[in-house]
Design an enzyme around this catalytic site. Structure first.
Site, PDB file in Angstrom:
ATOM      1  CG  ASP A 311      39.702  24.164  33.678  1.00  0.00           C
ATOM      2  OD1 ASP A 311      40.018  22.942  34.031  1.00  0.00           O
ATOM      3  OD2 ASP A 311      40.004  24.612  34.667  1.00  0.00           O
ATOM      4  NE  ARG A 319      38.351  26.024  21.397  1.00  0.00           N
ATOM      5  CZ  ARG A 319      38.556  26.448  19.802  1.00  0.00           C
ATOM      6  NH1 ARG A 319      37.040  27.038  20.438  1.00  0.00           N
ATOM      7  NH2 ARG A 319      39.420  26.789  19.923  1.00  0.00           N
ATOM      8  CE1 TYR A 399      34.695  27.028  41.677  1.00  0.00           C
ATOM      9  CE2 TYR A 399      35.315  24.456  40.996  1.00  0.00           C
ATOM     10  CZ  TYR A 399      34.907  25.822  42.325  1.00  0.00           C
ATOM     11  OH  TYR A 399      34.576  25.068  43.803  1.00  0.00           O
TER      12      TYR A 399
HETATM   13 CU   LIG Z   1      36.568  25.783  44.441  1.00  0.00          CU
END
Ligand SMILES: [Cu+2]
Ligand SMILES: *[C@@H]1O[C@H](CO)[C@@H](O)[C@H](O)[C@H]1NC(C)=O
Ligand SMILES: *[C@@H]1O[C@H](CO)[C@@H](O)[C@H](O)[C@H]1NC(C)=O
Ligand SMILES: *[C@@H]1O[C@H](CO)[C@@H](O)[C@H](O)[C@H]1NC(C)=O
Ligand SMILES: *[C@@H]1O[C@H](CO)[C@@H](O)[C@H](O)[C@H]1NC(C)=O
Ligand SMILES: CC(=O)N[C@H]1CO[C@H](CO)[C@@H](O)[C@@H]1O
Length: 654
Positions: A311, A319, A399
């Site tokens: 990520d 960002r 997430y």
């Molecule tokens: Cu997880």
């Protein structure tokens, strides 16, 4: 007379301002003005005619460390100009990745070269947005949705990075996967299973369309997670003890700098702690931030195998930074800092309240003692913990990552990671576990027709520790069992003792947590306490988690550093991104494991510690429809750094 004087004065200001332009700290992030200046510098260059030039990375080029340290130690540092002010810029233009260095003082391009290695820069939001809209214009996709009896207007499509699985040719591609809202805000809970689109983000074209199955859509009931009221933080201190000047923070015996950029998000720099015995600030950490994340899913099936996200390098934590919500994300005594970065067009963008800073009373006891040994007297003394937290929250798709740096008056720094948000889910025909016929569902049935996939999270921190100065050594202290040899000497048969060993080279400086009873110290071999102990900071690990993937599995080749949780390397200004600078579709030829393989000597050198906070996540029903926060982290703890417990010292250095 009055008038001409003021005009003269204005001219004087104009004349002197470029020269006297100074920043409050050389590691200050780029300002919106600077970002826009960079944009103009590049747009006015020979690339002016390329309308489709897009900005993918734009950050301060880290100034040379010795110049920063010199600037910091100069008494007149508030007025001295900073050593240099240059930016690293990565653009895509004409089907190529170009790297520029821009001198911000002169507004000139210092260097311009093509990246010819593997991998691509992070995706821009504009690219991701366009890619996620593309399916709606595709008649095959419209048919697939129609055949499932669903309404196109209730579909959300999201782009996922594709990883690398041995292909020779490269392309900037995302895989788009779609979800059915149909009234819920928890889009992740209702995946439209079986539809998979590969999209070339530059040509903006669907290059592969597959509709595999008609797995039922998970039902909407129980997926909603909204509706909770905001609770006030329990610590009601009013924050007046924290001094924030520009990006510099002073609190209690600590002083440090807080920066922000699109890739790492929050960055802590030049952290030092006041020693009231020595009457000076002593350095602890030159720079610390999240360097890369690795989130591989454990599902080898066609629509899931490629989900092996990096990520930080593919999107960027900055960002993905949230504007923090007062009272929910941070208590009411928090002060906030904005973040700035460049959009795809190079224009400065603001993230209001990207970082919050607050004092917290965790309800713990910093130290105490009751002494009843004095005749006729009971002595009770102690104090509660009051700490300072610096926080940001990055939401990367489903997430949410809560990133905390907690500073304690004892000299300890607690670096914490909280995982919350929504699981990545897959639709299935099964409603109950006893219906499962396949050998493996690669996760847990968390709701009817819904599997939450097994996966890992590794957040790798870059930690340039400078224990009382830049030149340090890595000392491993192992606890070894000793057997008493002569039975007559002692009734005891065994005890443990501490064996200290300086690690000489990078090749030996990689560790798995819990593998042996050892502690890792970053020591300053030239600095000792009055008693002669070597001044150190200890890396105190959290839970043990290293990658379980096979070494020759493609995602593991790209993130091979996750086989060890702690690495120590030599400081090198350009070695900051553990998974390599060009993470999207990378092939493992850049990054931490590659640098470490050079096996440089690490005795009495400027060292960088890399720590991976790791989670093996086998989801459970309580993680549905939204996850209670899962915490882990590690500590940096003073170890013979002070002459005695610093909590007992007069604190105020100001
Ligand atoms: Cu997880
Ligand atoms: C699609 O939309 C129509 C009209 O709003 C509605 O009646 C129908 O229930 C929707 N279908 C689904 C599957 O959500
Ligand atoms: C903060 O709290 C202190 C002690 O409770 C008080 O003296 C001070 O006036 C408060 N300041 C503000 C700005 O509320
Ligand atoms: C699962 O539940 C759905 C309704 O939620 C029902 O239509 C379907 O028949 C059930 N499947 C099985 C295998 O029991
Ligand atoms: C610093 O790192 C870069 C990238 O790994 C490497 O090319 C360079 O040789 C390194 N410099 C030193 C002095 O090790
Ligand atoms: C000048 C130029 O090449 N413009 C193109 C930029 O990209 C968009 C989207 O692909 C095209 O529509 C423009 O024609």
């Amino acid at each position: 007379m009055e008038l001409s004087l003021s005009i003269l004065f204005a001219m004087f200001i104009l004349l002197i301002s470029p020269k006297t332009q100074c920043y409050s700290h050389p590691l200050d992030p780029l300002t919106p003005k600077e970002i826009n200046k960079i944009k103009l510098t590049i747009k006015n260059s020979k690339y002016a005619s390329f309308a489709n030039l897009t900005f993918h990375f734009l950050d301060l080029e880290e100034p040379n460390k010795h110049l920063v340290l010199k600037w910091l130690s100069a008494p007149a540092r508030r007025v001295d100009p900073v050593p240099s002010r240059r930016a690293i810029v990565v653009v895509r233009v004409n089907d190529e990745t170009r790297e520029f260095i821009v001198n911000l003082i002169h507004g000139s391009i210092v260097s311009d070269k093509v990246h010819s290695g593997h991998g691509y820069p992070p995706f821009t939001f504009v690219e991701l947005l366009r890619a996620s809209r593309l399916p709606f214009a595709d008649s095959r996709f419209q048919d697939s949705i129609f055949q499932r009896g669903l309404n196109l207007s209730e579909v959300t499509c999201l782009p996922l990075t594709t990883g690398w699985f041995g292909e020779a040719a490269g392309r900037r591609v995302v895989r788009v996967t779609c979800f059915y809202r149909g009234g819920t805000s928890n889009i992740w809970a209702r995946p439209i299973e079986g539809i998979s689109l590969s999209i070339d983000v530059e040509a903006l074209r669907v290059i592969e369309y597959i509709d595999r199955s008609k797995t039922p859509l998970p039902k909407i009931e129980g997926t909603e997670f909204r509706g909770r009221n905001l609770n006030e933080g329990s610590c009601n201190r009013n924050g007046t003890n924290v001094i924030v000047a520009g990006h510099e923070v002073r609190w209690s015996n600590w002083r440090f700098h807080v920066g922000f950029d699109a890739r790492a998000g929050m960055i802590i720099s030049t952290a030092s702690i006041y020693d009231s015995t020595k009457r000076e600030f002593r350095s602890v950490l030159y720079r610390g931030h999240v360097s890369e994340t690795f989130v591989p899913y454990m599902d080898p099936t066609p629509d899931w195998y490629y989900r092996t996200f990096m990520d930080v390098g593919e999107f960027g934590f900055g960002r993905s930074a949230n504007s923090l919500v007062p009272l929910m994300d941070c208590p009411k005594n928090a002060v906030y800092m904005n973040g700035y970065m460049a959009g795809a067009d190079g224009e400065a963008q603001e993230v209001p309240r990207a970082i919050c800073i607050f004092e917290t009373c965790p309800g713990k006891i910093a130290w105490r003692h009751t002494e009843i040994g004095t005749p006729g007297k009971v002595v009770i003394s102690g104090e509660p913990e009051i700490n300072l937290v610096v926080r940001m929250v990055a939401t990367v798709g489903n997430y949410d990552y809560i990133l905390d740096w907690e500073f304690k008056k004892s000299g300890l720094i607690n670096v914490g990671v909280g995982l919350t948000g929504v699981l990545e889910m897959k639709a299935t025909e099964y409603n109950k576990t006893d219906q499962i016929k396949t050998k493996d569902i690669y996760g847990t049935l968390v709701a009817e027709n819904t599997i939450a996939g097994n996966h890992d999270h590794f957040l790798t921190y870059y930690l340039d520790l400078d224990t009382d100065g830049p030149d340090n050594s890595l000392v491993k202290t192992t606890l070894k069992r000793v057997l008493t040899k002569n039975p007559g000497d002692s009734p005891r048969k065994s005890f443990w003792t501490v064996v200290k060993e300086t690690v000489e080279r990078e090749g030996e400086a990689r560790f798995r947590v819990g593998e042996e009873p050892a502690e890792l110290l970053i020591s300053n071999p030239k600095k000792k306490t009055k008693l002669g102990n070597v001044v150190s900071y200890k890396v105190v690990p959290g839970r043990a988690a290293t990658s379980l993937l096979a070494g020759d599995d493609y995602p593991q080749i790209r993130c091979s550093y996750t086989k060890y949780q702690i690495w120590v390397t030599c400081y090198n200004r350009t070695e900051r991104w553990a998974g390599g600078f060009y993470a999207d579709r990378s092939r493992g030829d850049d990054g931490l494991a590659v640098w470490s393989r050079r096996n440089r000597e690490i005795v009495n050198k400027d060292l960088v510690v890399w720590y991976s906070v790791g989670f093996h996540h086998n989801p459970v029903q309580e993680d549905f429809p939204v996850m209670p926060t899962l915490y882990d982290g590690f500590e940096l703890k003073p170890t013979n750094f002070f002459e005695r417990n610093p909590l007992l010292s007069e604190l105020n250095p100001l």
